[in-house]
Design an enzyme around this catalytic site. Structure first.
Site, PDB file in Angstrom:
ATOM      1  N   HIS A 131       0.811  -1.224   0.000  1.00  8.23           N
ATOM      2  CA  HIS A 131       0.000   0.000   0.000  1.00  8.23           C
ATOM      3  C   HIS A 131       0.847   1.278   0.000  1.00  8.23           C
ATOM      4  CE1 HIS A 131      -3.457  -2.492   0.494  1.00  8.23           C
ATOM      5  NE2 HIS A 131      -3.188  -2.824   1.739  1.00  8.23           N
TER       6      HIS A 131
HETATM    7 ZN    ZN Z   1      -4.121  -7.211   3.236  1.00  9.05          ZN
END
Ligand code: ZN
Length: 295
Positions: A116
């Site tokens: 992320h």
């Molecule tokens: Zn995850």
């Protein structure tokens, strides 16, 4: 075969924090007990290697602790010197696994998979993107022209997709829950969205089709994000895979790299079980499978 650990730098989170930091040491301990000769400690990634994937301004803000409050909130982890060291070492573990895999065929990192993190920001517990850094180091140091990131964490590999988009040599696959974080998805080379409650058979059918598309890209290296948060009972997962389903999932990826005769790097990724023991067992099982198949 080698398994790299990043436990040389650890982070103490405030009591009750929802990120299960303790799982890494537990997974390392299990694998080290079973395969003491295979587990090695990684060193921290250099700032130079990190700069392949991240903006200088972002790296400086992380290093100096000058991230804005909103950036720290988005990250979901409180800033500390220890977090900086750990995040560098966590990318270092994936780079160590890359180096070993390029020479010997396969390696695992018992942390990482921090998919992320974007070029200029972190989010979702991810400070640096080890997968993107490894892709770019593979290109710089190992002459790899074509590679694939196979991201089977239940959350979309949004940072990896954004970081590596526009590079025709890199194929990013993300198989993830349609209704799950991140709610604003990025565009991977191939995104496969799965419904809430998805079970083994449907998942493995979707995976088989997706891995054929990966094979058609003819990668010379596969970076595998082997998050186990698609497991039933995960607090942040929403899917319903069994332990056996996850093992069959991993076997598919191992078979792909064996068939293509290309190096494989395995990273740990997410896992947030209501029963953390179930998550730890699932993470350990990924690496056990790797050792059994590709030793
Ligand atoms: Zn995850």
């Amino acid at each position: 075969m080698r398994l790299f650990s990043s436990e040389g730098d650890t982070v103490e989170l405030p009591p009750g924090h929802r990120f299960p930091m303790a799982k890494y040491a537990r997974v390392r301990d299990e694998l080290r007990r079973e395969h003491p000769a295979l587990v090695h400690e990684a060193s921290r990634a250099s700032w130079e290697d990190l700069s392949l994937a991240h903006d200088a301004g972002y790296l400086a803000a992380v290093r100096d602790g000058t991230l804005a409050a909103a950036e720290v909130r988005r990250l979901g982890l409180p800033w500390s010197d220890a977090l900086v060291a750990r995040s560098r070492r966590s990318t270092g573990g994936t780079l160590a696994a890359l180096g070993w895999a390029m020479e010997h065929g396969a390696a695992g990192h018992l942390a990482g998979g921090t998919h992320h993190a974007f070029r200029d920001r972190g989010e979702g517990f991810c400070v640096f993107n080890d997968l993107a850094a490894a892709a770019l180091v593979a290109r710089r140091d190992h002459g790899v022209r074509r590679l694939a990131v196979v991201d089977l964490d239940v959350h979309q590999g949004n940072g990896t997709a954004a970081l590596l988009r526009g590079d025709p040599g890199v194929f990013t696959l993300s198989l993830h829950g349609a209704k799950n974080y991140p709610f604003q998805k990025e565009v991977s080379s191939l995104d496969v969205e799965l419904p809430d409650g998805c079970e083994d058979a449907e998942y493995l059918r979707a995976l088989d089709a997706a891995l054929e598309v990966v094979a058609a890209h003819r990668p010379e290296l596969v970076l595998y994000q082997a998050g186990v948060d698609a497991l039933a009972g995960d607090r942040l997962g929403r899917l319903a895979l069994t332990h056996e389903g996850l093992s069959r999932r991993d076997a598919r990826v191992f078979e792909l790299t064996a068939r293509l005769h290309v190096p494989l790097v395995v990273t740990l990724g997410g896992g947030y079980g209501r029963d953390i023991e179930s998550t730890i067992a699932a993470h350990a099982s990924v690496y056990r499978g790797l050792v059994e198949r590709l030793r």
